[in-house]
Design a protein around this motif. Structure first.
Motif, PDB file in Angstrom:
ATOM      1  N   GLY A 161       0.782  -1.231   0.000  1.00 33.09           N
ATOM      2  CA  GLY A 161       0.000   0.000   0.000  1.00 33.09           C
ATOM      3  C   GLY A 161       0.807   1.271   0.000  1.00 33.09           C
ATOM      4  N   MET A 162       2.121   1.168   0.261  1.00 32.05           N
ATOM      5  CA  MET A 162       2.910   2.382   0.447  1.00 32.05           C
ATOM      6  C   MET A 162       2.948   3.256  -0.797  1.00 32.05           C
ATOM      7  SD  MET A 162       6.629   2.721   2.274  1.00 32.05           S
ATOM      8  CE  MET A 162       6.047   1.560   3.515  1.00 32.05           C
ATOM      9  N   ARG A 163       3.070   2.645  -1.951  1.00 34.79           N
ATOM     10  CA  ARG A 163       3.135   3.425  -3.185  1.00 34.79           C
ATOM     11  C   ARG A 163       1.821   4.151  -3.444  1.00 34.79           C
ATOM     12  NH1 ARG A 163       0.843   3.409  -8.707  1.00 34.79           N
ATOM     13  NH2 ARG A 163       2.210   4.863  -9.783  1.00 34.79           N
ATOM     14  N   TYR A 164       0.700   3.489  -3.130  1.00 33.33           N
ATOM     15  CA  TYR A 164      -0.606   4.103  -3.352  1.00 33.33           C
ATOM     16  C   TYR A 164      -0.862   5.217  -2.332  1.00 33.33           C
ATOM     17  CZ  TYR A 164      -1.221   0.171  -6.481  1.00 33.33           C
ATOM     18  OH  TYR A 164      -1.055  -0.733  -7.497  1.00 33.33           O
ATOM     19  N   VAL A 165      -0.345   5.070  -1.131  1.00 30.71           N
ATOM     20  CA  VAL A 165      -0.433   6.138  -0.135  1.00 30.71           C
ATOM     21  C   VAL A 165       0.374   7.350  -0.604  1.00 30.71           C
ATOM     22  CG1 VAL A 165       0.202   6.812   2.215  1.00 30.71           C
ATOM     23  CG2 VAL A 165      -0.862   4.594   1.805  1.00 30.71           C
ATOM     24  N   PHE A 166       1.527   7.093  -1.195  1.00 33.60           N
ATOM     25  CA  PHE A 166       2.368   8.167  -1.720  1.00 33.60           C
ATOM     26  C   PHE A 166       1.632   8.931  -2.821  1.00 33.60           C
ATOM     27  CE2 PHE A 166       5.516   9.826  -4.704  1.00 33.60           C
ATOM     28  CZ  PHE A 166       6.385  10.485  -3.860  1.00 33.60           C
ATOM     29  N   VAL A 167       0.977   8.197  -3.728  1.00 31.08           N
ATOM     30  CA  VAL A 167       0.228   8.835  -4.815  1.00 31.08           C
ATOM     31  C   VAL A 167      -0.916   9.676  -4.248  1.00 31.08           C
ATOM     32  CG1 VAL A 167      -1.263   8.404  -6.806  1.00 31.08           C
ATOM     33  CG2 VAL A 167       0.833   7.071  -6.513  1.00 31.08           C
ATOM     34  N   ALA A 168      -1.613   9.146  -3.252  1.00 27.91           N
ATOM     35  CA  ALA A 168      -2.708   9.888  -2.630  1.00 27.91           C
ATOM     36  C   ALA A 168      -2.189  11.133  -1.920  1.00 27.91           C
ATOM     37  CB  ALA A 168      -3.454   8.988  -1.647  1.00 27.91           C
ATOM     38  N   ALA A 169      -1.046  11.007  -1.255  1.00 27.63           N
ATOM     39  CA  ALA A 169      -0.468  12.151  -0.544  1.00 27.63           C
ATOM     40  C   ALA A 169      -0.063  13.258  -1.512  1.00 27.63           C
ATOM     41  CB  ALA A 169       0.738  11.697   0.274  1.00 27.63           C
ATOM     42  N   ALA A 170       0.338  12.859  -2.726  1.00 26.63           N
ATOM     43  CA  ALA A 170       0.747  13.850  -3.723  1.00 26.63           C
ATOM     44  C   ALA A 170      -0.422  14.730  -4.159  1.00 26.63           C
ATOM     45  CB  ALA A 170       1.361  13.148  -4.925  1.00 26.63           C
ATOM     46  N   LYS A 171      -1.648  14.242  -3.973  1.00 32.88           N
ATOM     47  CA  LYS A 171      -2.819  15.062  -4.288  1.00 32.88           C
ATOM     48  C   LYS A 171      -2.969  16.209  -3.285  1.00 32.88           C
ATOM     49  CE  LYS A 171      -4.190  12.231  -7.565  1.00 32.88           C
ATOM     50  NZ  LYS A 171      -4.216  12.636  -9.000  1.00 32.88           N
ATOM     51  N   VAL A 172      -2.487  15.965  -2.069  1.00 30.96           N
ATOM     52  CA  VAL A 172      -2.562  16.981  -1.015  1.00 30.96           C
ATOM     53  C   VAL A 172      -1.332  17.864  -1.029  1.00 30.96           C
ATOM     54  CG1 VAL A 172      -2.813  17.348   1.470  1.00 30.96           C
ATOM     55  CG2 VAL A 172      -3.936  15.384   0.383  1.00 30.96           C
ATOM     56  N   TRP A 173      -0.168  17.277  -1.222  1.00 28.82           N
ATOM     57  CA  TRP A 173       1.101  18.019  -1.260  1.00 28.82           C
ATOM     58  C   TRP A 173       1.725  17.876  -2.646  1.00 28.82           C
ATOM     59  CZ3 TRP A 173       0.609  14.491   3.092  1.00 28.82           C
ATOM     60  CH2 TRP A 173       0.175  15.130   4.257  1.00 28.82           C
ATOM     61  N   PRO A 174       1.462  18.786  -3.546  1.00 29.06           N
ATOM     62  CA  PRO A 174       1.937  18.687  -4.935  1.00 29.06           C
ATOM     63  C   PRO A 174       3.447  18.581  -5.078  1.00 29.06           C
ATOM     64  CG  PRO A 174       0.246  20.376  -4.731  1.00 29.06           C
ATOM     65  CD  PRO A 174       0.594  19.958  -3.343  1.00 29.06           C
ATOM     66  N   LEU A 176       5.281  16.552  -3.893  1.00 27.20           N
ATOM     67  CA  LEU A 176       5.656  15.143  -3.993  1.00 27.20           C
ATOM     68  C   LEU A 176       5.675  14.644  -5.434  1.00 27.20           C
ATOM     69  CD1 LEU A 176       3.679  13.632  -0.979  1.00 27.20           C
ATOM     70  CD2 LEU A 176       6.162  13.819  -1.188  1.00 27.20           C
ATOM     71  N   THR A 177       5.113  15.436  -6.362  1.00 26.14           N
ATOM     72  CA  THR A 177       5.059  15.008  -7.763  1.00 26.14           C
ATOM     73  C   THR A 177       6.301  15.429  -8.544  1.00 26.14           C
ATOM     74  OG1 THR A 177       3.887  17.032  -8.426  1.00 26.14           O
ATOM     75  CG2 THR A 177       2.544  15.145  -7.764  1.00 26.14           C
ATOM     76  N   ALA A 178       7.211  16.152  -7.915  1.00 29.95           N
ATOM     77  CA  ALA A 178       8.424  16.584  -8.608  1.00 29.95           C
ATOM     78  C   ALA A 178       9.253  15.373  -9.031  1.00 29.95           C
ATOM     79  CB  ALA A 178       9.239  17.506  -7.710  1.00 29.95           C
ATOM     80  N   ALA A 179      10.000  15.548 -10.104  1.00 31.00           N
ATOM     81  CA  ALA A 179      10.828  14.456 -10.624  1.00 31.00           C
ATOM     82  C   ALA A 179      11.977  14.154  -9.670  1.00 31.00           C
ATOM     83  CB  ALA A 179      11.371  14.830 -11.995  1.00 31.00           C
ATOM     84  N   LEU A 180      12.203  12.883  -9.431  1.00 31.04           N
ATOM     85  CA  LEU A 180      13.308  12.446  -8.583  1.00 31.04           C
ATOM     86  C   LEU A 180      14.539  12.156  -9.428  1.00 31.04           C
ATOM     87  CD1 LEU A 180      11.325   9.999  -6.291  1.00 31.04           C
ATOM     88  CD2 LEU A 180      12.601  11.973  -5.466  1.00 31.04           C
ATOM     89  N   PRO A 181      15.725  12.366  -8.886  1.00 30.06           N
ATOM     90  CA  PRO A 181      16.929  12.014  -9.639  1.00 30.06           C
ATOM     91  C   PRO A 181      17.048  10.503  -9.759  1.00 30.06           C
ATOM     92  CG  PRO A 181      17.490  12.626  -7.387  1.00 30.06           C
ATOM     93  CD  PRO A 181      16.027  12.925  -7.554  1.00 30.06           C
TER      94      PRO A 181
END
Length: 253
Positions: A161-174, A176-181
């Protein structure tokens, strides 16, 4: 994937239809072999329909001129994941043959390293292909965590579930959607999740060892996600003051 000069929706959509047909055929073979119950059938068919619908829509929006060899490999992996999903759903009524469960999952994990190589060698890498590959990986980890959680406890669901929680959190804190190196460590941890969960799910080791394997998978995942979230947060904090400072400089000038 610009292999043709014209976009033909029918040719591309035929690929997804063949994938759905292959999924139904695999379910029929599994059902004949082990006498799969209604839960397995319904879950497997739901997976096939959802995969076909989502992928068809994504292909239509992307207007790819060819489905491509790499996406065919990923679609084959998705078919295997659908079979594993059906087995896991059926396991709540009767235990699936371990050899069948391990075999299909192992092939799906092995092919995870094939589609990317095929895409690079054929020059057919696309954002859609990368997203398709990632979603198949994530769903397989979720399904495996559900299966292992029936043996070791609900805490294992945190892995899937961790990846899906991360995706959901990105809806609240944009931010988190920035590109990672690029990160070899991130890729290694992601690849190990399936292997470790399969090892724990195969139940070849004593309970304590299986518990330790699953705990190791969770620990690595928490470290990897934690490191990335911290990097994204620090990056967002550094970038935030830039705009106001530029405004003040423009006003002063």
């Amino acid at each position: 994937m610009a292999l043709n000069n014209t976009y033909d929706a029918r040719l591309v959509q035929q690929e997804t239809a063949l994938g759905a047909g292959a999924q139904v055929l695999l379910l029929a073979l599994i059902g004949t072999a082990i006498g799969m119950g209604p839960a397995g059938w319904l879950t497997g068919l739901a997976f096939a329909i959802a995969t076909w619908a989502v992928l068809s829509r994504a292909l239509h929006r992307s207007r790819l001129r060819s489905f491509g060899a790499a996406n065919r490999v990923t679609l084959g992996r998705a078919t295997l994941v659908g079979g594993v999903t059906a087995l896991v759903a059926d396991s709540f009524q009767s235990s699936p043959p371990v050899s069948l469960f391990v075999g299909m999952t192992a092939v799906a994990l092995i092919l995870d390293g094939v589609d990317g190589k095929v895409a690079r060698r054929t020059g057919t890498s696309t954002p859609l292909g990368a997203r398709f590959d990632m979603e198949v990986d994530a769903f397989l980890i979720l399904v495996l965590s559900v299966y292992v959680s029936t043996q070791l406890g609900p805490w294992v669901l945190l892995i899937g579930g961790m990846r899906y929680v991360f995706v959901a959190a990105a809806k609240v804190w944009p931010w988190l959607t920035a590109a990672l190196p690029p990160s070899t460590a991130r890729k290694t941890v992601a690849a190990l999740q399936g292997v470790l969960l399969l090892l724990a799910g195969a139940d070849l080791l004593p309970y304590a060892a299986n518990f330790g394997v699953a705990a190791l998978a969770l620990g690595l995942l928490v470290w990897s996600f934690g490191r990335d979230v911290l990097w994204l947060y620090r990056t967002s904090r550094v970038q935030e003051p830039v705009a106001p400072r530029q405004v003040r400089e423009l006003v002063a000038s």
